[in-house]
Scaffold this active site. Structure first.
Site, PDB file in Angstrom:
ATOM      1  N   SER A 223      -7.412 -75.441 -32.999  1.00 53.94           N
ATOM      2  CA  SER A 223      -8.552 -75.057 -32.169  1.00 53.94           C
ATOM      3  C   SER A 223      -9.175 -76.314 -31.552  1.00 53.94           C
ATOM      4  CB  SER A 223      -9.553 -74.250 -32.993  1.00 53.94           C
ATOM      5  OG  SER A 223     -10.536 -73.649 -32.173  1.00 53.94           O
ATOM      6  N   GLU A 349      -5.001 -64.288 -31.050  1.00 50.66           N
ATOM      7  CA  GLU A 349      -6.059 -65.284 -31.240  1.00 50.66           C
ATOM      8  C   GLU A 349      -7.473 -64.696 -31.140  1.00 50.66           C
ATOM      9  OE1 GLU A 349      -5.712 -68.492 -31.933  1.00 50.66           O
ATOM     10  OE2 GLU A 349      -3.668 -69.040 -31.352  1.00 50.66           O
ATOM     11  N   HIS A 448      -6.905 -66.026 -34.492  1.00 50.63           N
ATOM     12  CA  HIS A 448      -7.195 -67.455 -34.441  1.00 50.63           C
ATOM     13  C   HIS A 448      -7.497 -67.957 -35.850  1.00 50.63           C
ATOM     14  CE1 HIS A 448      -8.436 -71.054 -32.281  1.00 50.63           C
ATOM     15  NE2 HIS A 448      -9.592 -71.089 -32.926  1.00 50.63           N
TER      16      HIS A 448
END
Length: 533
Positions: A223, A349, A448
């Protein structure tokens, strides 16, 4: 990610904190039991005393930089003053100042004085183990290296020296002051990234004393941490400090433009009533006051902001020097031509940020099509059709999540890989598809951050997120060794995975990680072509 497409920065980070394991300590204390005498290592700044836990030597909270406070606020980091007395390295050092939230471990301390790193190693000898340097996520605003998902003991047992790094974040790490502040602040908008460069310099100087090889260093992050890796690939001062790179769900093609960053920095000092160039006045402002002034400054500068993934607000910006331009805009920098890259995303995600939203649950076909027009104004019909074909039977809300997943994470990863492929070093692509977590009523799917504990082998530390059963363990048994293999050889192939070819533009072969992993050529290729990737 545009403002329309994402949650607020605060909501983003609350979700990411859950994913990082901040809620779940699983009864695993910071020290799992000690074997024999506490190990002491002489670093180039002074001696540190770690702990030996189940055969792994752990050094937590090792200072690598001077406190970036007072006159050093917003300036490039400096080495710490040397010490002669043994410093205890048994507990994690302070994380960057940030909103504590309900999800950070109760033991986590936040401070402007946060330049600390952690080391896990299986041996304090001369074996020259490969080194991996972990950069945590958190959208450049929050996060910490000492959270349970990121414990490095499994990497250490598998022959890797794992280093994780805290550094300045948000307004403290990424305020670009205007030119009126003079040359000392030319790169103030990159202070947090320059912290990481200093940590990598520490690794180069010291890691051999922890059993590691300074000539085999892999940087990796997820990320916002993946974006940090992307930026390091374009930063001149980082040249030669790492040799391989892994970007997980965080491809960063560009950075905040300098004009916007300086406008934002000027808005901050105006909010603080600090005159241009008044270093003493800036140093005297209480840290909490600075932290609390972020929103007002962002609001003042919003008219100058650009749209894109993590390039608005207090984030790294182009200074024309340490970061000459966007790291992959228009292409990769020549000095990383020999750096192999492993890059990928998770299939779903954006469920982490959107699945619980009533707007998504109640989404209509018209709402999905509107989202497609906002995301891709000139090719909305093609993109919407490709999404429907790629996800047969999906609800409008699910299609909107798939759209935002592609726009925010996937297509940029493909683009970054394409630009890196113009260099000789190999590129490997993956996608993580395991979707059996019961969290959020099963709505998370392959969300995610879902892969994090599989990469670290720490799934037992975060069962709340990944759920019960042997699925997470089976995923860790595939992903963790692949990351270890990449750190050791520059190739993620392991004996238990199918043959994993290098990524290329002809076949675009991608490892699909699942309980039964497979390689797929150009997954969702029709959607990629519709978007233009």
């Amino acid at each position: 990610m545009t403002k329309k497409a994402r949650l607020s920065r605060r909501e983003w980070m609350t979700s990411a904190a859950v994913a990082s394991g901040a809620l779940i300590m699983s009864g695993r204390a910071l020290a799992a039991g000690t074997d024999g005498a506490a190990p002491i290592v002489q670093t180039n700044h002074g001696p540190v005393r770690g702990r030996t836990e189940d055969g792994v030597h752990a050094f937590r909270g090792v200072r690598y930089g001077a406190p970036p406070v007072g006159a050093l606020r917003f300036r490039p980091p400096q080495p710490p003053n040397p010490w002669t007395q043994v410093q205890d390295a048994g507990a994690f050092g302070s994380a960057a100042m940030q909103s504590p939230g309900p999800d950070a471990p109760k033991t986590e301390v936040h401070s402007e004085d946060c330049l600390f790193l952690n080391v896990w190693t299986a041996g304090l000898d001369a074996k020259k183990r490969p080194v991996m340097v972990w950069l945590h996520g958190g959208a450049f605003a929050e996060g910490a290296a000492g959270r349970p998902t990121y414990y490095g003991d499994h990497f250490a047992r598998d022959g890797v020296v794992l280093v994780s790094v805290n550094h300045r974040l948000n307004v403290f790490g990424f305020t670009q002051l205007p030119d009126s502040w003079g040359p000392a602040y030319k790169s103030s908008g990159l202070a947090g990234m320059l912290d990481i460069v200093l940590a990598l310099q520490w690794v180069k100087a010291n890691i051999a004393r922890f059993g590691g090889d300074p000539n085999n260093v892999t940087i990796f992050g997820e990320s916002g941490g993946g974006a940090k890796v992307s930026l390091l690939l374009g930063m001149a001062p980082a040249k030669g400090l790492f040799h391989r790179a892994i970007i997980q769900s965080g491809a960063g093609l560009d950075a905040a433009p300098r004009a916007y960053a300086q406008t934002l920095g000027g808005a901050l000092t105006e909010t603080l009533n600090v005159k241009p160039g008044d270093v003493a006045a800036l140093a005297a402002v209480d840290a909490k006051t600075i932290f609390d002034s972020q929103k007002a400054a962002i609001d003042k500068a919003k008219g100058a902001a650009s749209k894109g993934f993590l390039i608005d607000g207090f984030v790294p910006s182009i200074d024309g020097q340490a970061l000459p331009r966007g790291p992959f805009t228009p292409g990769a920098q020549p000095w990383i031509s020999d750096v192999p890259l492993l890059i990928g995303t998770n299939r779903d995600e954006m469920t982490l940020f959107l699945a619980a939203s009533p707007d998504i649950a109640n989404q209509t076909n018209e709402g999905f099509e509107k989202s497609a027009r906002e995301a891709y104004p000139t090719k909305a019909d093609q993109v919407a059709a490709a999404l429907r074909a790629a996800h047969p039977g999906a609800s409008p809300g699910e299609l909107t999540i798939a759209l935002q997943t592609a726009k925010t994470f996937w297509i940029d990863s493909v683009t970054l890989a394409e630009r890196k492929l113009k260099q000789p070093a190999p590129v490997w692509m993956y996608r993580m598809d395991w979707d059996q977590s019961p969290a959020l009523g099963g709505k998370l799917k392959a969300a995610h951050a879902m892969e994090l504990s599989f990469v670290f082998g720490t799934q037992e530390n975060i069962r709340y997120f990944v759920g019960p059963g042997d699925g997470p363990t089976r995923m860790a048994a595939q992903m963790h060794p692949a990351w270890v293999a990449f750190a050791k050889t520059g190739n993620p192939q392991t004996a238990t995975l199918p043959t994993w070819p290098r990524y290329d533009l002809a076949k675009r072969q991608t490892m699909i990680f699942n309980l039964d992993s497979r390689v797929e050529s150009d997954p969702q290729g029709d959607l990629r072509r519709a978007i233009g990737g």
